[in-house]
Write an enzyme that holds these catalytic residues in place. Structure first.
Site, PDB file in Angstrom:
ATOM      1  N   MET A 130       0.818  -1.212   0.000  1.00  0.00           N
ATOM      2  CA  MET A 130       0.000   0.000   0.000  1.00  0.00           C
ATOM      3  C   MET A 130       0.850   1.261   0.000  1.00  0.00           C
ATOM      4  O   MET A 130       0.452   2.295  -0.517  1.00  0.00           O
ATOM      5  CB  MET A 130      -0.920   0.010   1.222  1.00  0.00           C
ATOM      6  N   GLU A 172       4.830   3.130   1.872  1.00  0.00           N
ATOM      7  CA  GLU A 172       5.896   3.021   2.858  1.00  0.00           C
ATOM      8  C   GLU A 172       6.186   4.377   3.457  1.00  0.00           C
ATOM      9  O   GLU A 172       5.904   5.413   2.862  1.00  0.00           O
ATOM     10  CB  GLU A 172       7.154   2.417   2.248  1.00  0.00           C
ATOM     11  N   GLY A 173       6.725   4.339   4.668  1.00  0.00           N
ATOM     12  CA  GLY A 173       7.048   5.574   5.368  1.00  0.00           C
ATOM     13  C   GLY A 173       8.413   5.474   6.002  1.00  0.00           C
ATOM     14  O   GLY A 173       9.234   4.628   5.631  1.00  0.00           O
ATOM     15  N   ASP A 182       4.670  13.961  14.977  1.00  0.00           N
ATOM     16  CA  ASP A 182       4.870  13.740  13.536  1.00  0.00           C
ATOM     17  C   ASP A 182       3.550  13.929  12.784  1.00  0.00           C
ATOM     18  O   ASP A 182       3.185  13.111  11.934  1.00  0.00           O
ATOM     19  CB  ASP A 182       5.439  12.344  13.286  1.00  0.00           C
ATOM     20  N   LYS A 231       1.399  15.086   9.974  1.00  0.00           N
ATOM     21  CA  LYS A 231       1.604  15.416   8.565  1.00  0.00           C
ATOM     22  C   LYS A 231       0.494  14.765   7.755  1.00  0.00           C
ATOM     23  O   LYS A 231      -0.206  13.870   8.243  1.00  0.00           O
ATOM     24  CB  LYS A 231       2.975  14.943   8.080  1.00  0.00           C
ATOM     25  N   ALA A 282       0.557  12.655   5.407  1.00  0.00           N
ATOM     26  CA  ALA A 282       0.734  11.215   5.204  1.00  0.00           C
ATOM     27  C   ALA A 282       0.271  10.413   6.412  1.00  0.00           C
ATOM     28  O   ALA A 282      -0.005   9.212   6.298  1.00  0.00           O
ATOM     29  CB  ALA A 282       2.201  10.900   4.899  1.00  0.00           C
ATOM     30  N   ASN A 283       0.188  11.057   7.572  1.00  0.00           N
ATOM     31  CA  ASN A 283      -0.253  10.384   8.800  1.00  0.00           C
ATOM     32  C   ASN A 283      -1.708  10.689   9.147  1.00  0.00           C
ATOM     33  O   ASN A 283      -2.156  10.414  10.259  1.00  0.00           O
ATOM     34  CB  ASN A 283       0.649  10.758   9.978  1.00  0.00           C
TER      35      ASN A 283
END
Length: 460
Positions: free
Chosen positions: A192, A194-195, A311, A313, A315-316
């Protein structure tokens, strides 16, 4: 014959071997970030901003030393060894300071090399028991995770929860993700995304779709630090359950890699939807406002429960089938009884393009989450990523300066993919973002005020 090093020796004149030795002390635990944010211009302004630090950070991926590059760059200003040693002592880097000017280091200072210190600390880090169970339905959560007991302030505020998480075997998770199929979902695989701390795969458990995050050590993250983040994620999720936080179903700690299993979020991340990844339609302004409010609600719940995310952001911020915002990724979260006070950490973590000035100095405060959320609000308005090296300005947060200088207006940056945005509410959201992005943390609103302003924006 080499000249002796004195306080007036220029840093640019230090030999490569000595620079390498200094880097061996300062590179671990990202000590170079502490130095970078402490270096000032003659005017007193910071020499290095978030973008500069991001560039130094990128050197790790090529196997280079950020400390070496930092000293090379700073050395072009004719700074001296005396300047460097003062900076090292201020930041308690006594061992590297003693390499340069032994007599300048306080006699009481502990000059234990940082790598040794890290090893000592890591041996004392608690980690969860590695339980193995057979596959059972997700709703029958028979195995429970009990957070390690600790007398530290961070863990004191966490009461042991009776919330039960399922303990999967690593073998089971390999099966449900087709052996962690690395191919993207779009071509029939399971990956799906990656981070910073791992890869997320789609899986199926008893006809239920789940997201499996397999943690992986990055260049600057040790295995022990990864375990600590795994541990922290479970502790926070045991304590914090809310409509606007992702739901953890279980974990695996018996195999080659640590894994966390979450409820699947079919609409991915806010970052992906703003960029219309995989050809998805653009988010409407109405939907963006709803997502902003949901994310603020999630952050508020964390802050009310004395947790700092560290953190925040796009993406989170994940989106469920109804595009409800869900804050995710709690591996860096911190808890403290003295929540209103700022505490310090030697480990500077987070995503640079979203980090508040004080976070770059190692301060841990809820107002840093507010700053990061301000960047997210700019992303929501503009549809632009937080950083783009091929754009001017490269950091999205710098558009605030352009607007304040009246070079541009927020209308110049509104995402043209939207057709339902009205200027009044866009300007209202930008006003909230601008307040969140105040350089001085005490001038930023708290999350309660942010919630109120966003609600007033949609009500008007």
């Amino acid at each position: 014959m080499n000249k002796p090093i004195t306080p007036s020796t220029y840093v640019r004149c230090l030999n490569v071997g000595l620079i390498r030795k200094l880097s061996d002390f300062i590179d671990p635990q990202e000590g170079w970030k502490k130095l970078a944010v402490a270096i000032k211009k003659p005017s007193g302004d910071d020499r290095y901003n978030q973008f500069h630090i991001r560039r130094f950070e990128a050197l790790l991926q090529t196997g280079k030393s950020p400390t070496s590059e930092l000293l090379f760059d700073w050395g072009t200003t004719n700074c001296t060894v005396g300047d460097l040693v003062d900076l090292l002592i201020q930041n308690e880097f006594f061992a590297p300071a003693s390499l340069l000017l032994p007599d300048a280091v306080p006699k009481t200072a502990n000059t234990l090399p940082s790598k040794e210190a890290i090893t000592v600390q890591q041996k004392q880090m608690p980690f969860c028991d590695k339980d193995r169970t057979l596959m059972t339905p997700v709703q029958n959560l028979e195995q429970s995770y009990m957070p390690p007991d600790s007398s530290s302030p961070e863990n004191k505020s966490l009461e042991v929860s009776d919330t039960r998480f399922h303990s999967f075997s690593f073998y089971e998770l390999k099966n449900v993700t087709n052996n962690f199929d690395e191919r993207p979902i779009s071509v029939g695989g399971n990956k799906m995304g990656e981070g910073g701390f791992g890869v997320v795969y789609k899986g199926y458990v008893n006809n239920t779709t789940v997201a499996v995050k397999k943690l992986a050590a990055m260049v600057d993250i040790t295995t022990e630090e990864l375990k600590q983040q795994f541990d922290q994620e479970i502790k926070v999720m045991a304590k914090c359950q809310h409509e606007n936080l992702v739901e953890l179903l279980g974990f695996s700690s018996d195999g080659d890699d640590l894994c966390l299993v979450y409820v699947y979020m079919p609409n991915g991340s806010l970052l992906d939807r703003l960029s219309c990844l995989d050809g998805t339609p653009p988010l409407s302004w109405h939907m963006r406002c709803k997502i902003a409010q949901g994310a603020a609600n999630g952050i508020n719940f964390l802050h009310e429960n004395h947790h700092i995310h560290r953190d925040i952001k796009s993406a989170n911020i994940l989106l469920d089938e109804a595009f409800t915002a869900k804050i995710s990724d709690f591996g860096l979260a911190r808890a403290s009884e003295k929540f209103a006070q700022t505490v310090m950490t030697s480990r500077i973590v987070g995503t640079t393009a979203y980090m508040a000035p004080e976070a770059l100095r190692g301060e841990i405060t809820p107002k840093s989450d507010i700053y990061s959320f301000g960047v997210v609000l700019l992303e929501i308005i503009t549809g632009l990523p937080a950083v783009d090296e091929h754009r001017e300005p490269q950091l999205l947060l710098d558009i605030k300066e352009e607007i304040e200088d009246e070079e541009k207006t927020i209308e110049d940056y509104i995402d043209k993919k939207m057709n339902d945005a009205d200027s009044t509410s866009v300007e209202a959201m930008y006003s909230v973002a601008s307040q969140c992005l105040h350089e001085k943390k005490n001038k930023r609103p708290d999350i309660k005020k942010v919630q109120q302003l966003l609600q007033e924006m949609t009500a008007s």
